[in-house]
Design a protein around this motif. Sequence first.
Motif, PDB file in Angstrom:
ATOM      1  N   ALA A 178      -0.926  18.047   8.989  1.00  0.00           N
ATOM      2  CA  ALA A 178      -0.351  16.905   8.279  1.00  0.00           C
ATOM      3  C   ALA A 178      -1.432  15.845   8.079  1.00  0.00           C
ATOM      4  CB  ALA A 178       0.819  16.323   9.055  1.00  0.00           C
ATOM      5  N   THR A 179      -1.712  15.498   6.845  1.00  0.00           N
ATOM      6  CA  THR A 179      -2.705  14.480   6.538  1.00  0.00           C
ATOM      7  C   THR A 179      -2.013  13.144   6.298  1.00  0.00           C
ATOM      8  OG1 THR A 179      -4.127  16.151   5.500  1.00  0.00           O
ATOM      9  CG2 THR A 179      -4.628  13.846   5.036  1.00  0.00           C
ATOM     10  N   PHE A 180      -2.360  12.164   7.113  1.00  0.00           N
ATOM     11  CA  PHE A 180      -1.793  10.827   7.025  1.00  0.00           C
ATOM     12  C   PHE A 180      -2.806   9.937   6.314  1.00  0.00           C
ATOM     13  CE2 PHE A 180      -1.089   6.811   9.841  1.00  0.00           C
ATOM     14  CZ  PHE A 180      -0.503   6.153   8.770  1.00  0.00           C
ATOM     15  N   THR A 181      -2.417   9.370   5.176  1.00  0.00           N
ATOM     16  CA  THR A 181      -3.322   8.508   4.418  1.00  0.00           C
ATOM     17  C   THR A 181      -2.623   7.198   4.056  1.00  0.00           C
ATOM     18  OG1 THR A 181      -2.656   9.554   2.325  1.00  0.00           O
ATOM     19  CG2 THR A 181      -4.654  10.396   3.399  1.00  0.00           C
ATOM     20  N   ARG A 239      -7.388   7.568   6.828  1.00  0.00           N
ATOM     21  CA  ARG A 239      -7.077   9.002   6.750  1.00  0.00           C
ATOM     22  C   ARG A 239      -7.177   9.598   8.144  1.00  0.00           C
ATOM     23  NH1 ARG A 239      -9.534  14.049   6.197  1.00  0.00           N
ATOM     24  NH2 ARG A 239      -8.444  15.494   4.813  1.00  0.00           N
ATOM     25  N   GLU A 240      -6.132  10.326   8.530  1.00  0.00           N
ATOM     26  CA  GLU A 240      -6.128  11.016   9.822  1.00  0.00           C
ATOM     27  C   GLU A 240      -5.374  12.335   9.666  1.00  0.00           C
ATOM     28  OE1 GLU A 240      -4.841  10.336  14.534  1.00  0.00           O
ATOM     29  OE2 GLU A 240      -4.505   8.752  13.051  1.00  0.00           O
ATOM     30  N   VAL A 241      -5.887  13.379  10.282  1.00  0.00           N
ATOM     31  CA  VAL A 241      -5.254  14.699  10.213  1.00  0.00           C
ATOM     32  C   VAL A 241      -4.545  14.981  11.533  1.00  0.00           C
ATOM     33  CG1 VAL A 241      -5.608  17.171   9.908  1.00  0.00           C
ATOM     34  CG2 VAL A 241      -6.946  15.555   8.551  1.00  0.00           C
ATOM     35  N   LEU A 242      -3.259  15.288  11.444  1.00  0.00           N
ATOM     36  CA  LEU A 242      -2.457  15.647  12.611  1.00  0.00           C
ATOM     37  C   LEU A 242      -2.034  17.104  12.486  1.00  0.00           C
ATOM     38  CD1 LEU A 242      -0.050  12.549  12.589  1.00  0.00           C
ATOM     39  CD2 LEU A 242      -2.234  12.762  13.776  1.00  0.00           C
ATOM     40  N   ASP A 244       0.858  -1.187   0.000  1.00  0.00           N
ATOM     41  CA  ASP A 244       0.000   0.000   0.000  1.00  0.00           C
ATOM     42  C   ASP A 244       0.893   1.235   0.000  1.00  0.00           C
ATOM     43  OD1 ASP A 244      -2.197  -1.633   0.162  1.00  0.00           O
ATOM     44  OD2 ASP A 244      -2.439  -1.414   2.322  1.00  0.00           O
ATOM     45  N   LEU A 245       0.300   2.385  -0.312  1.00  0.00           N
ATOM     46  CA  LEU A 245       1.036   3.646  -0.288  1.00  0.00           C
ATOM     47  C   LEU A 245       0.720   4.397   0.997  1.00  0.00           C
ATOM     48  CD1 LEU A 245       2.818   5.833  -1.587  1.00  0.00           C
ATOM     49  CD2 LEU A 245       0.755   6.728  -2.710  1.00  0.00           C
ATOM     50  N   PHE A 246       1.735   4.583   1.836  1.00  0.00           N
ATOM     51  CA  PHE A 246       1.626   5.394   3.053  1.00  0.00           C
ATOM     52  C   PHE A 246       2.122   6.800   2.718  1.00  0.00           C
ATOM     53  CE2 PHE A 246       1.386   1.196   4.619  1.00  0.00           C
ATOM     54  CZ  PHE A 246       0.905   1.213   5.919  1.00  0.00           C
ATOM     55  N   MET A 247       1.344   7.812   3.076  1.00  0.00           N
ATOM     56  CA  MET A 247       1.735   9.182   2.746  1.00  0.00           C
ATOM     57  C   MET A 247       1.401  10.131   3.899  1.00  0.00           C
ATOM     58  SD  MET A 247       0.950  11.474  -0.659  1.00  0.00           S
ATOM     59  CE  MET A 247      -0.787  11.788  -0.331  1.00  0.00           C
ATOM     60  N   LEU A 248       2.329  11.045   4.162  1.00  0.00           N
ATOM     61  CA  LEU A 248       2.127  12.099   5.154  1.00  0.00           C
ATOM     62  C   LEU A 248       2.419  13.421   4.467  1.00  0.00           C
ATOM     63  CD1 LEU A 248       1.511  12.621   8.200  1.00  0.00           C
ATOM     64  CD2 LEU A 248       3.981  12.638   8.576  1.00  0.00           C
ATOM     65  N   ALA A 249       1.399  14.267   4.321  1.00  0.00           N
ATOM     66  CA  ALA A 249       1.528  15.535   3.595  1.00  0.00           C
ATOM     67  C   ALA A 249       1.228  16.701   4.535  1.00  0.00           C
ATOM     68  CB  ALA A 249       0.575  15.575   2.405  1.00  0.00           C
ATOM     69  N   LEU A 250       2.213  17.576   4.715  1.00  0.00           N
ATOM     70  CA  LEU A 250       2.062  18.742   5.592  1.00  0.00           C
ATOM     71  C   LEU A 250       1.737  19.959   4.746  1.00  0.00           C
ATOM     72  CD1 LEU A 250       2.319  19.938   8.475  1.00  0.00           C
ATOM     73  CD2 LEU A 250       4.742  20.347   7.970  1.00  0.00           C
ATOM     74  N   ARG A 251       0.603  20.612   5.047  1.00  0.00           N
ATOM     75  CA  ARG A 251       0.170  21.797   4.301  1.00  0.00           C
ATOM     76  C   ARG A 251      -0.159  22.921   5.271  1.00  0.00           C
ATOM     77  NH1 ARG A 251      -2.402  17.443   1.656  1.00  0.00           N
ATOM     78  NH2 ARG A 251      -1.699  17.179  -0.498  1.00  0.00           N
ATOM     79  N   GLY A 252       0.056  24.151   4.824  1.00  0.00           N
ATOM     80  CA  GLY A 252      -0.244  25.302   5.669  1.00  0.00           C
ATOM     81  C   GLY A 252       0.702  26.444   5.394  1.00  0.00           C
ATOM     82  N   PRO A 253       0.610  27.503   6.185  1.00  0.00           N
ATOM     83  CA  PRO A 253       1.460  28.688   5.962  1.00  0.00           C
ATOM     84  C   PRO A 253       2.925  28.437   6.282  1.00  0.00           C
ATOM     85  CG  PRO A 253       0.149  28.941   7.962  1.00  0.00           C
ATOM     86  CD  PRO A 253      -0.359  27.718   7.276  1.00  0.00           C
ATOM     87  N   ASN A 254       3.203  27.545   7.254  1.00  0.00           N
ATOM     88  CA  ASN A 254       4.595  27.228   7.603  1.00  0.00           C
ATOM     89  C   ASN A 254       4.638  25.893   8.340  1.00  0.00           C
ATOM     90  OD1 ASN A 254       4.410  27.802  10.626  1.00  0.00           O
ATOM     91  ND2 ASN A 254       3.827  29.801   9.786  1.00  0.00           N
ATOM     92  N   LEU A 255       5.851  25.384   8.565  1.00  0.00           N
ATOM     93  CA  LEU A 255       6.031  24.052   9.155  1.00  0.00           C
ATOM     94  C   LEU A 255       5.476  23.930  10.573  1.00  0.00           C
ATOM     95  CD1 LEU A 255       9.663  23.247   7.980  1.00  0.00           C
ATOM     96  CD2 LEU A 255       7.598  22.037   7.292  1.00  0.00           C
TER      97      LEU A 255
END
Length: 205
Positions: free
Chosen positions: A86-89, A100-103, A70-81
Amino acid sequence: MRFLRFFPLLLLPIACSNPKATRTQEPALASDTAAAEPLDTARAAKVTAQSDTLKVVRRRHPFSSPSVPDLFMLALRGPNLLSGEATFTITDAGGQVIFREVLTAADLEAALVYEMKGNTASQAEREAFVRRRMDEFFADKNFHRPALTAKDTYPGGSLDRTTWDDLQRRPDAIGFDYLVGKEDRRRIAWSPLKKQVIKLHSSGG
């Protein structure tokens, strides 16, 4: 006879001045205006969303199937780090998102307190820690086979005993651990019985 010869010429200026004759041009103008394409607002929104992406970490690993990753992905979005989300899918081989979980960025940063030498950390140190946490999120040490051993004790709660026992009998089941905040270590696994990702336990929240 001479009058009849000039009669068609008299009708010509009358036809040209007829208001109905001039209105026949209006539908063509209206159709030209309607042919103009509307603004593609959906395309503009996608560009904006992509520009907000700060960091993405991907890892392929068996999970819902012991043989197909499977594909594990963690994508951080927003104005800064330090203030993003971070959306974990987890996406299976067929392209279906099965988890899917949002951190928050704070969820990723909180464990920094155990590494700090003083009472505070600089912004650069905090950002570096968030990046490292993301890079290590899908490390080999966080995957476990089997997902449950014979020594694991049923925790109760929302997970039913039948699902727990079924997973405990599967030596090829794979569990995944991840840390949220300072001490909340969670473990999830794919349940063939329920055909979904289940939360096995969460400790130290």
